[in-house]
Write an enzyme that holds these catalytic residues in place. Structure first.
Site, PDB file in Angstrom:
ATOM      1  N   LYS A  95      30.804  56.571  65.453  1.00  0.00           N
ATOM      2  CA  LYS A  95      31.295  55.293  65.986  1.00  0.00           C
ATOM      3  C   LYS A  95      31.001  55.112  67.473  1.00  0.00           C
ATOM      4  O   LYS A  95      30.830  53.996  67.946  1.00  0.00           O
ATOM      5  CB  LYS A  95      32.795  55.139  65.726  1.00  0.00           C
ATOM      6  CG  LYS A  95      33.107  54.786  64.283  1.00  0.00           C
ATOM      7  CD  LYS A  95      34.535  54.275  64.130  1.00  0.00           C
ATOM      8  CE  LYS A  95      34.797  53.835  62.697  1.00  0.00           C
ATOM      9  NZ  LYS A  95      34.971  55.006  61.797  1.00  0.00           N
ATOM     10  N   GLU A 117      40.741  45.574  66.764  1.00  0.00           N
ATOM     11  CA  GLU A 117      41.814  46.127  65.951  1.00  0.00           C
ATOM     12  C   GLU A 117      41.424  47.542  65.553  1.00  0.00           C
ATOM     13  O   GLU A 117      40.270  47.929  65.673  1.00  0.00           O
ATOM     14  CB  GLU A 117      41.998  45.287  64.678  1.00  0.00           C
ATOM     15  CG  GLU A 117      41.051  45.617  63.528  1.00  0.00           C
ATOM     16  CD  GLU A 117      39.602  45.184  63.766  1.00  0.00           C
ATOM     17  OE1 GLU A 117      39.365  44.365  64.684  1.00  0.00           O
ATOM     18  OE2 GLU A 117      38.723  45.694  63.049  1.00  0.00           O
ATOM     19  N   SER A 384      28.775  61.878  59.020  1.00  0.00           N
ATOM     20  CA  SER A 384      29.157  60.849  59.995  1.00  0.00           C
ATOM     21  C   SER A 384      30.217  61.305  60.987  1.00  0.00           C
ATOM     22  O   SER A 384      30.304  60.770  62.084  1.00  0.00           O
ATOM     23  CB  SER A 384      29.625  59.589  59.272  1.00  0.00           C
ATOM     24  OG  SER A 384      30.664  59.886  58.359  1.00  0.00           O
TER      25      SER A 384
END
Ligand SMILES: *Cc1c(COP(=O)(O)O)cnc(C)c1O
Length: 400
Positions: A95, A117, A384
């Site tokens: 991310k 959010e 990931s």
């Protein structure tokens, strides 16, 4: 379809085939178009690209290595499994790649606040990190229920200096956090920017987030060729919204000999209502400003979804994935909560790598598939993220 045609996606209106676009009010469309124009201009600037490249290298730790999981491959007795180690990135997952991109873009656009959010807090922590680094105020909206569940991430966000806004409306979970963050954004969309956490939402976000993540596949394709003198037979990644998967897949779309597989959560079973297999069981619809596959009830409302991995429970999915499914270029498979737990434990105990529960879905599929292939075939898995955040939960669940 040629490499060039894949690289041209989406079109000017933000469509990948029939999917994507901007299903939003006209006043918001104007703002999204401004973001798109600014992005297209800024990303051509050498100083932007150089700043991002330098941060990728010296801050995130890129390139992340590719690792040949020999013991795991041997145990399965089939294909050779390779891992793209996004778990080794600063903050522990992929991310950070798009959060840095979004934070830098916000700075170049002269925005005064980044708003988002977060559900389980992964996006919130990565964004708060990027904003601390870039030096731009960051405001994260999070459901009160999630705040109580996700202590370590809540603490990290506070330490990183972002403003955490607890959301108590509705069910006080992710959906309400989205609404609350969006209300705040609409107060001043000229000076604020909304940082979306995956390849979802209205154009240009599916494109931008994909572009920032595509470093994963660009590196991996070259690394794999250097290591093995060939391309992998299969590449795979888990799919929630689909950002780590698009990150890996993009560089390989034009390589027809490479089979591409996205793995969705089958949760407690595809025959139950506790899964999050949007591309497998959903149908084309509309959610969060885009056309994509959606899991909906008979009234057209998004269904409650479930996965053991909180980063994957989303009832929509990126529009480019929706199109790649229709084109047949990518196959979408599933892995259940149980398979995911097994993969989590196996990778930990055979290779000493504790994967995120999200990533464990891709590992689970690779393990299943490898056993059916021969020893000279290869599977490249996008790992990931790392599983530190999931360790206590899994230990609890398995009574360790
Ligand atoms: C958030 C997250 C995901 C899911 O997001 P995508 O946009 O589908 O990639 C996957 N893995 C990890 C480690 C995550 O934190």
């Amino acid at each position: 379809m040629s490499k060039f045609q894949y690289a041209e996606m989406p079109n000017k209106e933000g469509f990948f085939g029939d999917f994507g676009g901007q299903e939003i009010p006209p006043e918001l469309k104007v703002i999204m178009d401004e973001i798109n124009d600014a992005y297209e201009e800024i990303r051509q600037k050498p100083e932007f690209q150089e700043e991002l490249d330098l941060l990728f290298a010296d801050y995130v730790g890129r390139p992340s290595p590719i690792y040949h999981a020999k013991r795991l491959s041997e145990k399965l007795g089939g294909a050779q499994i390779y891992l793209k180690r996004e778990d080794l990135n600063h903050t522990g997952a992929h991310k950070i790649n798009h959060c840095l991109g979004e934070a830098l873009l916000a700075k170049y656009m002269g925005k005064t606040k980044v708003i988002a959010e977060t559900g389980a807090g992964q996006h919130g922590v990565a964004l708060a990190t990027a904003c601390a680094l870039v030096g731009i105020p960051c405001e994260i909206h999070m459901g009160q229920v999630d705040i109580e569940k996700e202590h370590p991430n809540v603490t990290k966000m506070k330490i990183l200096g972002c403003t955490l806004v607890p959301v108590t409306r509705g069910t006080a979970t992710l959906k309400d956090a989205v609404d609350s963050a969006f209300d705040e954004y609409l107060k001043d969309p000229v000076n604020y920017i909304y940082a979306i956490g995956s390849v979802v939402g209205p154009h240009p976000f599916p494109k931008m987030v994909r572009d920032f993540q595509s470093i994963i596949g660009t590196e991996a394709r070259e690394q794999f060729q250097t290591k093995t003198n060939s391309l992998p037979d299969y590449i795979t990644a888990c799919v929630g919204g689909g950002s780590n998967a698009m990150g890996l897949f993009t560089a390989f779309l034009g390589d027809e000999e490479v089979n591409i597989v996205g793995v969705e959560p089958a949760g407690k079973g595809l025959d139950t209502d506790q899964h999050s297999a949007t591309l497998t069981l959903g149908k084309p619809g509309m959610i969060h400003g885009m056309k994509c596959y959606v899991l909906e009830d008979e009234n057209g409302e998004p269904m409650p979804v479930h996965s053991i991995a909180s980063g994957l429970d989303y009832p929509g999915v990126g529009p480019q994935h929706s199109y790649l499914k229709e084109l047949g270029r990518v196959q979408y498979e599933t892995a259940s909560d149980q398979e995911c737990l097994d993969a989590f434990m196996t990778l930990s105990q055979v290779e000493g790598i504790i994967p995120a529960l999200e990533s464990s879905h891709a590992v689970a599929w690779a393990m299943r598939k490898a056993a059916t292939l021969s020893k000279d075939q290869t599977i490249l898995v996008n790992l990931s993220g790392r599983g530190d955040k999931d360790a206590d939960y899994v230990a609890d669940k398995l009574g360790l």
